[in-house]
Design a protein around this motif. Structure first.
Motif, PDB file in Angstrom:
ATOM      1  N   UNK A  59      32.383 -52.495 -21.387  1.00  0.00           N
ATOM      2  CA  UNK A  59      31.711 -53.020 -22.572  1.00  0.00           C
ATOM      3  C   UNK A  59      32.777 -53.698 -23.425  1.00  0.00           C
ATOM      4  N   UNK A  60      32.642 -54.998 -23.581  1.00  0.00           N
ATOM      5  CA  UNK A  60      33.612 -55.769 -24.344  1.00  0.00           C
ATOM      6  C   UNK A  60      33.393 -55.510 -25.835  1.00  0.00           C
ATOM      7  N   UNK A  70      42.020 -58.587 -18.787  1.00  0.00           N
ATOM      8  CA  UNK A  70      40.910 -57.977 -18.040  1.00  0.00           C
ATOM      9  C   UNK A  70      39.541 -58.434 -18.545  1.00  0.00           C
ATOM     10  N   UNK A  71      39.454 -58.754 -19.810  1.00  0.00           N
ATOM     11  CA  UNK A  71      38.182 -59.197 -20.403  1.00  0.00           C
ATOM     12  C   UNK A  71      38.114 -60.715 -20.586  1.00  0.00           C
ATOM     13  N   UNK A  72      39.091 -61.429 -20.086  1.00  0.00           N
ATOM     14  CA  UNK A  72      39.207 -62.870 -20.363  1.00  0.00           C
ATOM     15  C   UNK A  72      37.925 -63.645 -20.072  1.00  0.00           C
ATOM     16  N   UNK A  73      37.244 -63.287 -19.009  1.00  0.00           N
ATOM     17  CA  UNK A  73      36.023 -64.013 -18.648  1.00  0.00           C
ATOM     18  C   UNK A  73      34.861 -63.724 -19.601  1.00  0.00           C
ATOM     19  N   UNK A  74      35.042 -62.749 -20.489  1.00  0.00           N
ATOM     20  CA  UNK A  74      33.975 -62.378 -21.412  1.00  0.00           C
ATOM     21  C   UNK A  74      34.382 -62.520 -22.878  1.00  0.00           C
ATOM     22  N   UNK A  75      35.540 -63.088 -23.114  1.00  0.00           N
ATOM     23  CA  UNK A  75      36.021 -63.301 -24.485  1.00  0.00           C
ATOM     24  C   UNK A  75      36.022 -64.789 -24.812  1.00  0.00           C
ATOM     25  N   UNK A  76      35.769 -65.117 -26.066  1.00  0.00           N
ATOM     26  CA  UNK A  76      35.909 -66.500 -26.518  1.00  0.00           C
ATOM     27  C   UNK A  76      37.396 -66.777 -26.730  1.00  0.00           C
ATOM     28  N   UNK A  77      37.900 -67.802 -26.098  1.00  0.00           N
ATOM     29  CA  UNK A  77      39.283 -68.235 -26.277  1.00  0.00           C
ATOM     30  C   UNK A  77      40.308 -67.106 -26.092  1.00  0.00           C
ATOM     31  N   UNK A  78      40.354 -66.489 -24.930  1.00  0.00           N
ATOM     32  CA  UNK A  78      41.293 -65.371 -24.734  1.00  0.00           C
ATOM     33  C   UNK A  78      42.759 -65.760 -24.927  1.00  0.00           C
TER      34      UNK A  78
END
Length: 181
Positions: free
Chosen positions: A44-45, A71-79
């Motif tokens: 859960x991001x 690890x969450x890059x694909x689910x974060x805005x502008x990682x």
């Protein structure tokens, strides 16, 4: 135990627990770290909590948070934007974690960001991580170098590191194309 529990129940409990934490508690940031691991376990991001750890006073918390960004890059805005302050962090371990995180986010901009770490003193561990980042991200940065779109090419020390780390014929060809344009 928490890993096997209902995700909604666990994350609601974690959110409630974090809300009750006292920022003056000497273990406050450690508790935030613990909460973040609960969210990670349940996939859960939680960007707000991640942001708090990215800005933590404790360098180990910032270093850990850098890995979470990867690890969450694909689910974060502008990682990558989240990693910018960490690349220039005063603590080498935080910079190391930010380099490794950038290496795990595909794209030429990831290499540009990682190479910014050269603006601070390096040790053999940072150097090794940066060299591995050059290799890992080559499919992304080589076309950008050839097309004159790699930001690192505008910074002599960064470009020098890149060419020394990967002086293969295709990289040298890309460098020649850049110099001729």
């Amino acid at each position: 135990v928490l890993a096997a529990a209902n995700t909604k129940a666990v994350t609601r409990a974690a959110e409630s627990w974090v809300a009750k934490l006292n920022p003056k508690d000497s273990r406050f940031e450690h508790h935030l770290f613990e909460a973040l691991t609960v969210y990670e376990t349940h996939e859960v991001v939680e960007p707000a909590l991640l942001g708090r750890l990215l800005a933590a006073k404790e360098p180990n918390a910032r270093a850990y948070a850098a890995g979470v960004v990867a690890r969450w890059a694909d689910r974060l805005d502008q990682p990558l934007d989240l990693l910018v302050p960490l690349i220039g962090d005063e603590y080498p371990r935080v910079r190391l974690a930010a380099i490794v995180a950038a290496a795990n986010i595909p794209g030429a901009r990831s290499l540009d960001l990682a190479l910014r770490s050269l603006d601070r003193p390096a040790d053999k561990f940072l150097d090794h991580a940066l060299r591995q980042t050059v290799y890992a991200l080559k499919p992304h940065w080589l076309p950008a170098l050839t097309n004159g779109q790699l930001e690192a090419a505008k910074h002599p020390a960064r470009l020098e590191f890149l060419v020394k780390a990967d002086s293969t014929p295709d990289t040298l060809k890309g460098l020649r194309s850049l110099l001729q344009s």
